[in-house]
Design a protein around this motif. Structure first.
Motif, mmCIF file in Angstrom:
data_model
loop_
_atom_site.group_PDB
_atom_site.id
_atom_site.type_symbol
_atom_site.label_atom_id
_atom_site.label_comp_id
_atom_site.label_asym_id
_atom_site.label_seq_id
_atom_site.Cartn_x
_atom_site.Cartn_y
_atom_site.Cartn_z
ATOM 1 N N THR A 4 0.838 -1.201 0.000
ATOM 2 C CA THR A 4 0.000 0.000 0.000
ATOM 3 C C THR A 4 0.871 1.247 0.000
ATOM 4 O OG1 THR A 4 -0.134 0.179 2.393
ATOM 5 C CG2 THR A 4 -1.890 -1.036 1.334
ATOM 6 N N PHE A 253 12.852 0.768 -10.661
ATOM 7 C CA PHE A 253 12.596 2.173 -11.004
ATOM 8 C C PHE A 253 13.713 2.678 -11.909
ATOM 9 C CE2 PHE A 253 10.422 1.812 -6.807
ATOM 10 C CZ PHE A 253 9.133 2.071 -7.252
ATOM 11 N N ARG A 300 -0.494 8.083 -0.546
ATOM 12 C CA ARG A 300 -1.662 7.751 0.267
ATOM 13 C C ARG A 300 -2.314 9.085 0.641
ATOM 14 N NH1 ARG A 300 -0.486 5.969 5.120
ATOM 15 N NH2 ARG A 300 1.680 6.618 5.055
ATOM 16 N N LYS A 305 0.026 13.626 4.552
ATOM 17 C CA LYS A 305 0.611 13.853 3.226
ATOM 18 C C LYS A 305 0.371 15.236 2.613
ATOM 19 C CE LYS A 305 2.439 9.685 2.859
ATOM 20 N NZ LYS A 305 3.866 9.413 2.640
ATOM 21 N N GLY A 326 -3.888 8.502 -5.834
ATOM 22 C CA GLY A 326 -3.834 8.111 -4.421
ATOM 23 C C GLY A 326 -5.174 7.621 -3.905
ATOM 24 N N PHE A 353 -5.506 2.651 -6.546
ATOM 25 C CA PHE A 353 -4.103 2.230 -6.491
ATOM 26 C C PHE A 353 -3.742 1.627 -7.832
ATOM 27 C CE2 PHE A 353 -0.415 -0.305 -5.707
ATOM 28 C CZ PHE A 353 0.270 0.377 -4.718
ATOM 29 N N ASP A 354 -2.686 2.107 -8.458
ATOM 30 C CA ASP A 354 -2.327 1.613 -9.781
ATOM 31 C C ASP A 354 -0.817 1.809 -9.998
ATOM 32 O OD1 ASP A 354 -1.872 1.207 -12.488
ATOM 33 O OD2 ASP A 354 -3.733 2.173 -13.120
ATOM 34 N N ALA A 355 -0.077 0.708 -9.829
ATOM 35 C CA ALA A 355 1.390 0.800 -9.910
ATOM 36 C C ALA A 355 1.838 1.280 -11.294
ATOM 37 C CB ALA A 355 2.015 -0.543 -9.570
ATOM 38 N N GLY A 378 10.148 8.803 2.891
ATOM 39 C CA GLY A 378 9.579 9.240 1.616
ATOM 40 C C GLY A 378 10.364 8.612 0.486
ATOM 41 N N ILE A 383 12.180 8.399 -6.261
ATOM 42 C CA ILE A 383 11.790 7.794 -7.546
ATOM 43 C C ILE A 383 11.661 8.906 -8.590
ATOM 44 C CG2 ILE A 383 10.068 6.383 -8.734
ATOM 45 C CD1 ILE A 383 9.202 5.345 -5.905
HETATM 46 P P1 ADP Z 1 4.324 5.887 2.555
HETATM 47 O O1 ADP Z 1 5.129 4.672 2.901
HETATM 48 O O2 ADP Z 1 4.097 6.826 3.685
HETATM 49 O O3 ADP Z 1 3.047 5.559 1.853
HETATM 50 P P2 ADP Z 1 6.474 6.446 0.638
HETATM 51 O O4 ADP Z 1 6.811 7.666 -0.126
HETATM 52 O O5 ADP Z 1 7.537 5.863 1.510
HETATM 53 O O6 ADP Z 1 5.157 6.758 1.482
HETATM 54 O O7 ADP Z 1 6.037 5.273 -0.362
HETATM 55 C C1 ADP Z 1 4.944 5.354 -1.192
HETATM 56 C C2 ADP Z 1 5.022 4.255 -2.246
HETATM 57 O O8 ADP Z 1 3.688 3.841 -2.602
HETATM 58 C C3 ADP Z 1 5.675 4.710 -3.533
HETATM 59 O O9 ADP Z 1 6.288 3.599 -4.170
HETATM 60 C C4 ADP Z 1 4.461 5.196 -4.350
HETATM 61 O O10 ADP Z 1 4.703 5.192 -5.734
HETATM 62 C C5 ADP Z 1 3.424 4.165 -3.962
HETATM 63 N N1 ADP Z 1 2.027 4.589 -4.045
HETATM 64 C C6 ADP Z 1 1.330 5.343 -3.147
HETATM 65 N N2 ADP Z 1 0.044 5.485 -3.534
HETATM 66 C C7 ADP Z 1 -0.081 4.822 -4.697
HETATM 67 C C8 ADP Z 1 -1.171 4.598 -5.614
HETATM 68 N N3 ADP Z 1 -2.400 5.082 -5.387
HETATM 69 N N4 ADP Z 1 -0.931 3.845 -6.716
HETATM 70 C C9 ADP Z 1 0.304 3.336 -6.945
HETATM 71 N N5 ADP Z 1 1.364 3.502 -6.141
HETATM 72 C C10 ADP Z 1 1.187 4.234 -5.030
#
Ligand code: ADP
Length: 470
Positions: A4, A253, A300, A305, A326, A353-355, A378, A383
């Motif tokens: 997540t 990445f 998120r 945030k 998000g 959520f969509d990687a 963070g 990235i």
């Molecule tokens: P946290 O651990 O507080 O959520 P970080 O910056 O450490 O914040 O990590 C966030 C990770 O989650 C990153 O890899 C970011 O690309 C991913 N991410 C967050 N929200 C989404 C989303 N809605 N869809 C895809 N990836 C997400």
């Protein structure tokens, strides 16, 4: 396999970097229903049981490897984790149906206990258990409790990593019996009135060493303003508290071979980002214009945030587009949806959520925004830099450690007006000083955010632990 936020990234990348240092690092995680069994070729290797509420609870131990590595991953299979979600709020899957919730504190204390039992079933005697966040914070207590009756973990030490102090795992005191912690150990009642147990507090006080995920956050949390109510507890462990910056998985990445983006590029041809920008504008229904600055935000959507700092005024005043991705709390989701509805050609709000879309945003954006109130490390700003997107961040925690004037822009005061000012400054550079902009992009892309250095720092902590005699 399941993610997540940043903890998913860390669990996938740090063990690979440790393996390169010849550490036999193995990952234990719950077998969530969302893990793709066939994609990751997960196989059952053993079963075992733990005693919970006077009953033996059996679980399966399944195995796979982290993609592109030989790092073993063990997945604990039990109905508590069968649902599609990583965290449950109110319900879990039983068979094909949802039933009354076991709370997350029960699910994760079951998981921690099972992971330790699985070590035994697999005859894997770790020197160090590296417990992550509140979910596994009872590991040290559980290990000590077990050592009273059997010697399997007698040499095992525990490093506890705090990923985010905001989530602490708070439970009624019954959890001590559920988690099978010896009643002879001091359990710290975080709340004197009703005797609640706080997993985070317990992990901080009972683990052999503690660390958090950036040097700056390791200092900030010792003070009231960032201590999330635990600064006094953390100060007690000050000499055992370290800050190690997270890295990112630089194989995954990598704009040079990222399969999610249409036009791959490197430092030499970073101008190709424009093609990705137009492709994304088209996909999301924004005005297609390769010159307009595109601001990305992937996060998120929670109090931490800072998404509410983005206001209508700001959108009216600034010459740029925004793409948000998000999920989280409804009020923050609704705020972004409202903005997108009002300015459909300028703003795109993607509330899911969509990687793959995340990758496209890193590759397409010119500016990447991280306006957090606090930020343990963070990852998104790192990235973004790897993808030549210039970070605009609030100077806090790991954001402060990773961004300076050679790669991006920082602001201190948590306010919309200040954010607007710094964005306006960044846009000025983008539109009127392209040479300087290119320098920022290239400097960011040159930075080494790989796990190699941090893995060596973790190795030093593990060695310190192993050398300890009690
Ligand atoms: P946290 O651990 O507080 O959520 P970080 O910056 O450490 O914040 O990590 C966030 C990770 O989650 C990153 O890899 C970011 O690309 C991913 N991410 C967050 N929200 C989404 C989303 N809605 N869809 C895809 N990836 C997400």
């Amino acid at each position: 396999m399941a993610k997540t936020g940043g903890l998913g990234d860390v669990a996938g990348a740090l063990p690979k970097a440790l393996k390169k240092l010849n550490i036999d690092a193995r990952v234990f995680m719950p077998f969530y229903g969302l893990v793709d069994k066939s994609k990751y070729k997960v196989k059952k290797v053993a079963s075992a049981a733990v005693f919970i509420r006077e009953k033996s609870e059996a679980f399966g131990i399944w195995q796979t490897e982290l993609p592109n590595s030989s790092v073993k991953v063990y997945l604990i299979k039990h109905r508590l984790f069968n649902g599609k979600e990583i965290y449950v709020s109110g319900r879990i899957m039983k068979g094909k149906k949802y039933t009354r919730a076991k709370t997350d504190v029960e699910r994760f204390s079951f998981f921690t206990q099972s992971a330790l039992e699985a070590c035994k079933a697999l005859d894997f005697q770790p020197d160090v258990v590296h417990a992550q966040d509140w979910h596994t914070a009872l590991a040290a207590d559980m290990i000590k409790t077990r050592n009273l009756s059997d010697n399997f973990f007698i040499k095992t030490k525990v490093l506890y990593t705090i990923h985010n102090l905001a989530n602490q795992g708070i439970s009624d005191p019954q959890i001590v019996r559920y988690a099978k912690i010896s009643p002879d150990f001091p359990v710290i009642k975080a709340d004197a009135e009703n005797g609640d147990i706080n997993f985070m507090v317990q992990g901080i006080l009972t683990s052999d060493l503690v660390n958090t995920v950036s040097p700056r956050y390791a200092v900030e949390i010792l003070y009231h303003y960032q201590g999330a109510g635990l600064d006094n507890i953390l100060r007690k462990r000050k000499k055992d508290l370290y800050g190690i910056l997270n890295g990112i998985d630089t194989d995954f990445f990598n704009p040079k071979n990222d399969k999610y983006i249409k036009y791959q590029y490197g430092r030499e041809d970073v101008f190709k980002k424009k093609n990705n920008k137009v492709a994304l504008q088209k996909e999301l229904g924004l005005t297609q214009d390769e010159n307009i600055n595109l601001v990305g935000f992937v996060s998120r959507l929670v109090w931490q945030k800072g998404s509410e700092l983005i206001t209508e005024d700001m959108i009216e005043n600034l010459n740029c587009q925004f793409v948000f991705l998000g999920t989280g709390q409804k009020e923050y989701e609704d705020h972004l949806k409202r903005l997108a509805k009002k300015y459909p050609k300028k703003i795109s709000a993607n509330i899911f959520f969509d990687a793959a879309l995340a990758q496209k945003i890193y590759a397409a954006s010119d500016i990447f925004l991280v306006p957090s109130r606090f930020e343990p490390c963070g990852l998104t700003q790192m990235i973004a830099m790897r993808y030549g997107s210039v970070p605009v961040v609030r100077a806090t925690g790991g954001l402060d450690d990773t961004v300076d004037g050679s790669v991006g822009f920082k602001f201190k005061k948590y306010s919309s007006a200040v954010l607007e000012k710094i964005l306006a400054k960044a846009l000025d550079v983008y539109y009127y000083d392209q040479e300087h902009w290119l320098k920022l992009q290239k400097n960011g892309m040159k930075k080494d955010f790989s796990w190699d250095k941090s893995a060596r720092d973790y190795l030093r902590l593990y060695q310190k632990l192993v050398a300890r005699k009690y």
